[in-house]
Design a protein around this motif. Structure first.
Motif, PDB file in Angstrom:
ATOM      1  N   GLN A  80      -4.494 -30.159  -6.310  1.00 37.18           N
ATOM      2  CA  GLN A  80      -4.277 -28.750  -6.640  1.00 37.18           C
ATOM      3  C   GLN A  80      -4.098 -28.581  -8.137  1.00 37.18           C
ATOM      4  O   GLN A  80      -3.645 -29.492  -8.792  1.00 37.18           O
ATOM      5  CB  GLN A  80      -3.047 -28.229  -5.903  1.00 37.18           C
ATOM      6  CG  GLN A  80      -3.265 -28.153  -4.410  1.00 37.18           C
ATOM      7  CD  GLN A  80      -2.095 -27.489  -3.705  1.00 37.18           C
ATOM      8  OE1 GLN A  80      -1.442 -26.617  -4.244  1.00 37.18           O
ATOM      9  NE2 GLN A  80      -1.825 -27.924  -2.491  1.00 37.18           N
ATOM     10  N   PRO A  81      -4.397 -27.430  -8.723  1.00 37.18           N
ATOM     11  CA  PRO A  81      -4.976 -26.277  -8.034  1.00 37.18           C
ATOM     12  C   PRO A  81      -6.401 -26.574  -7.568  1.00 37.18           C
ATOM     13  O   PRO A  81      -7.060 -27.462  -8.093  1.00 37.18           O
ATOM     14  CB  PRO A  81      -4.943 -25.166  -9.085  1.00 37.18           C
ATOM     15  CG  PRO A  81      -4.966 -25.865 -10.397  1.00 37.18           C
ATOM     16  CD  PRO A  81      -4.241 -27.163 -10.176  1.00 37.18           C
ATOM     17  N   ASN A  82      -6.833 -25.814  -6.579  1.00 35.26           N
ATOM     18  CA  ASN A  82      -8.145 -26.052  -5.971  1.00 35.26           C
ATOM     19  C   ASN A  82      -9.246 -25.335  -6.746  1.00 35.26           C
ATOM     20  O   ASN A  82      -9.178 -24.134  -6.942  1.00 35.26           O
ATOM     21  CB  ASN A  82      -8.151 -25.559  -4.527  1.00 35.26           C
ATOM     22  CG  ASN A  82      -7.095 -26.256  -3.700  1.00 35.26           C
ATOM     23  OD1 ASN A  82      -6.007 -25.739  -3.547  1.00 35.26           O
ATOM     24  ND2 ASN A  82      -7.398 -27.431  -3.209  1.00 35.26           N
ATOM     25  N   LEU A  88     -16.598 -28.089  -2.965  1.00 32.42           N
ATOM     26  CA  LEU A  88     -18.010 -28.181  -2.570  1.00 32.42           C
ATOM     27  C   LEU A  88     -18.504 -29.628  -2.633  1.00 32.42           C
ATOM     28  O   LEU A  88     -19.184 -30.094  -1.717  1.00 32.42           O
ATOM     29  CB  LEU A  88     -18.878 -27.279  -3.449  1.00 32.42           C
ATOM     30  CG  LEU A  88     -18.711 -25.774  -3.214  1.00 32.42           C
ATOM     31  CD1 LEU A  88     -19.377 -24.985  -4.333  1.00 32.42           C
ATOM     32  CD2 LEU A  88     -19.267 -25.365  -1.863  1.00 32.42           C
ATOM     33  N   ALA A  89     -18.149 -30.334  -3.698  1.00 29.59           N
ATOM     34  CA  ALA A  89     -18.561 -31.743  -3.831  1.00 29.59           C
ATOM     35  C   ALA A  89     -17.966 -32.572  -2.692  1.00 29.59           C
ATOM     36  O   ALA A  89     -18.657 -33.406  -2.092  1.00 29.59           O
ATOM     37  CB  ALA A  89     -18.118 -32.288  -5.187  1.00 29.59           C
ATOM     38  N   HIS A  90     -16.713 -32.332  -2.367  1.00 28.77           N
ATOM     39  CA  HIS A  90     -16.049 -33.058  -1.274  1.00 28.77           C
ATOM     40  C   HIS A  90     -16.727 -32.769   0.065  1.00 28.77           C
ATOM     41  O   HIS A  90     -16.974 -33.676   0.861  1.00 28.77           O
ATOM     42  CB  HIS A  90     -14.572 -32.665  -1.233  1.00 28.77           C
ATOM     43  CG  HIS A  90     -13.812 -33.319  -0.133  1.00 28.77           C
ATOM     44  ND1 HIS A  90     -13.405 -34.638  -0.177  1.00 28.77           N
ATOM     45  CD2 HIS A  90     -13.396 -32.846   1.070  1.00 28.77           C
ATOM     46  CE1 HIS A  90     -12.775 -34.942   0.942  1.00 28.77           C
ATOM     47  NE2 HIS A  90     -12.750 -33.875   1.716  1.00 28.77           N
ATOM     48  N   GLN A  99     -25.669 -27.540   5.256  1.00 31.50           N
ATOM     49  CA  GLN A  99     -26.078 -26.818   4.043  1.00 31.50           C
ATOM     50  C   GLN A  99     -25.027 -25.727   3.825  1.00 31.50           C
ATOM     51  O   GLN A  99     -24.900 -24.806   4.636  1.00 31.50           O
ATOM     52  CB  GLN A  99     -27.460 -26.208   4.268  1.00 31.50           C
ATOM     53  CG  GLN A  99     -28.011 -25.495   3.058  1.00 31.50           C
ATOM     54  CD  GLN A  99     -29.375 -24.891   3.376  1.00 31.50           C
ATOM     55  OE1 GLN A  99     -30.084 -25.343   4.260  1.00 31.50           O
ATOM     56  NE2 GLN A  99     -29.722 -23.846   2.643  1.00 31.50           N
ATOM     57  N   PHE A 100     -24.263 -25.845   2.744  1.00 31.40           N
ATOM     58  CA  PHE A 100     -23.153 -24.932   2.496  1.00 31.40           C
ATOM     59  C   PHE A 100     -23.549 -23.784   1.573  1.00 31.40           C
ATOM     60  O   PHE A 100     -24.336 -23.956   0.647  1.00 31.40           O
ATOM     61  CB  PHE A 100     -21.965 -25.686   1.886  1.00 31.40           C
ATOM     62  CG  PHE A 100     -21.313 -26.643   2.841  1.00 31.40           C
ATOM     63  CD1 PHE A 100     -20.478 -26.169   3.849  1.00 31.40           C
ATOM     64  CD2 PHE A 100     -21.551 -28.007   2.760  1.00 31.40           C
ATOM     65  CE1 PHE A 100     -19.883 -27.050   4.749  1.00 31.40           C
ATOM     66  CE2 PHE A 100     -20.949 -28.892   3.646  1.00 31.40           C
ATOM     67  CZ  PHE A 100     -20.116 -28.412   4.651  1.00 31.40           C
ATOM     68  N   TYR A 125     -26.033 -23.652  -4.928  1.00 32.46           N
ATOM     69  CA  TYR A 125     -25.571 -23.039  -3.676  1.00 32.46           C
ATOM     70  C   TYR A 125     -26.022 -21.583  -3.573  1.00 32.46           C
ATOM     71  O   TYR A 125     -26.167 -20.899  -4.583  1.00 32.46           O
ATOM     72  CB  TYR A 125     -24.038 -23.110  -3.570  1.00 32.46           C
ATOM     73  CG  TYR A 125     -23.546 -24.528  -3.478  1.00 32.46           C
ATOM     74  CD1 TYR A 125     -23.438 -25.155  -2.244  1.00 32.46           C
ATOM     75  CD2 TYR A 125     -23.230 -25.259  -4.620  1.00 32.46           C
ATOM     76  CE1 TYR A 125     -23.020 -26.481  -2.143  1.00 32.46           C
ATOM     77  CE2 TYR A 125     -22.810 -26.580  -4.540  1.00 32.46           C
ATOM     78  CZ  TYR A 125     -22.710 -27.179  -3.296  1.00 32.46           C
ATOM     79  OH  TYR A 125     -22.306 -28.487  -3.205  1.00 32.46           O
ATOM     80  N   GLN A 126     -26.217 -21.149  -2.330  1.00 38.51           N
ATOM     81  CA  GLN A 126     -26.507 -19.742  -2.066  1.00 38.51           C
ATOM     82  C   GLN A 126     -25.177 -18.990  -2.030  1.00 38.51           C
ATOM     83  O   GLN A 126     -24.188 -19.486  -1.474  1.00 38.51           O
ATOM     84  CB  GLN A 126     -27.215 -19.582  -0.710  1.00 38.51           C
ATOM     85  CG  GLN A 126     -28.511 -20.376  -0.589  1.00 38.51           C
ATOM     86  CD  GLN A 126     -29.590 -19.853  -1.516  1.00 38.51           C
ATOM     87  OE1 GLN A 126     -29.889 -18.671  -1.526  1.00 38.51           O
ATOM     88  NE2 GLN A 126     -30.166 -20.751  -2.292  1.00 38.51           N
TER      89      GLN A 126
END
Length: 193
Positions: A80-82, A88-90, A99-100, A125-126
């Protein structure tokens, strides 16, 4: 599988969150929408934030009748902080088969340049952006970006801050919360002080 990520502190989750989440997952090419409970948004103060467990529990209660909406505590296990880019990488490492995409309000799009490594997020990313009423302008380079998709979702002007303040002022806000969430808040005497 296509998964939309809807980040928030959800302090508390309210019907506005559910309306947006359900509208997007039902009216897009997404297979699921994960409601990612954020322990701490780096752009917000942490004061007044309920414990992570309680906010996650409220998201579970609010979404248990929605097959395509899944609560997520993925950020609880991260430093944290996030920062969204780290999350996203995690997620890509943990779920390479998915697909995120990101779900965000237009107000967040307007402040996207303040996000850590926002260029990477925008290129890889979309983004599904739902309308919000605000005065700032969307930066010009975001207006016709191929990875930014405007979603014609209902405009919901309801905030968790309003709900917390209303509870503190002993106002009836039951219609603004899922019934099980209202019972959980009321039983635990949350937001009373």
């Amino acid at each position: 599988m296509k998964v939309g990520l809807y980040f928030g502190t959800f302090n508390p989750i309210h019907v506005g969150h559910l309306i947006i989440a359900n509208h997007i997952v039902e009216n897009s090419d997404l297979d699921q929408l994960w409601m990612v409970v954020t322990p701490h948004n780096p752009l917000k103060k942490k004061s007044g934030l309920l414990a992570d467990y309680h906010r996650l529990q409220m998201v579970h209660l609010a979404t248990e009748d929605y097959d395509k909406i899944i609560p997520s505590d993925i950020e609880f296990k991260l430093p944290q902080p996030n920062y969204t880019v780290n999350t996203l990488a995690h997620l890509q490492e943990k779920f390479p088969q998915h697909q995120f995409s990101l779900i965000m309000g237009e107000d967040n799009l307007k402040s996207l340049k303040k996000w850590k490594n926002y260029e990477f997020i925008l290129n890889d990313y979309q983004l599904y952006v739902y309308p919000r009423i605000s005065t700032d302008e969307v930066p010009e380079e975001f207006l016709n970006h191929p990875n930014i998709h405007k979603v014609n979702a209902p405009i919901i002007e309801l905030s968790s801050t309003f709900i917390r303040n209303s509870i503190k002022e002993q106002k009836n806000i039951k219609p603004m919360l899922d019934a099980k969430v209202w019972e959980y808040i009321n039983h635990n005497l949350f937001y009373k002080k």
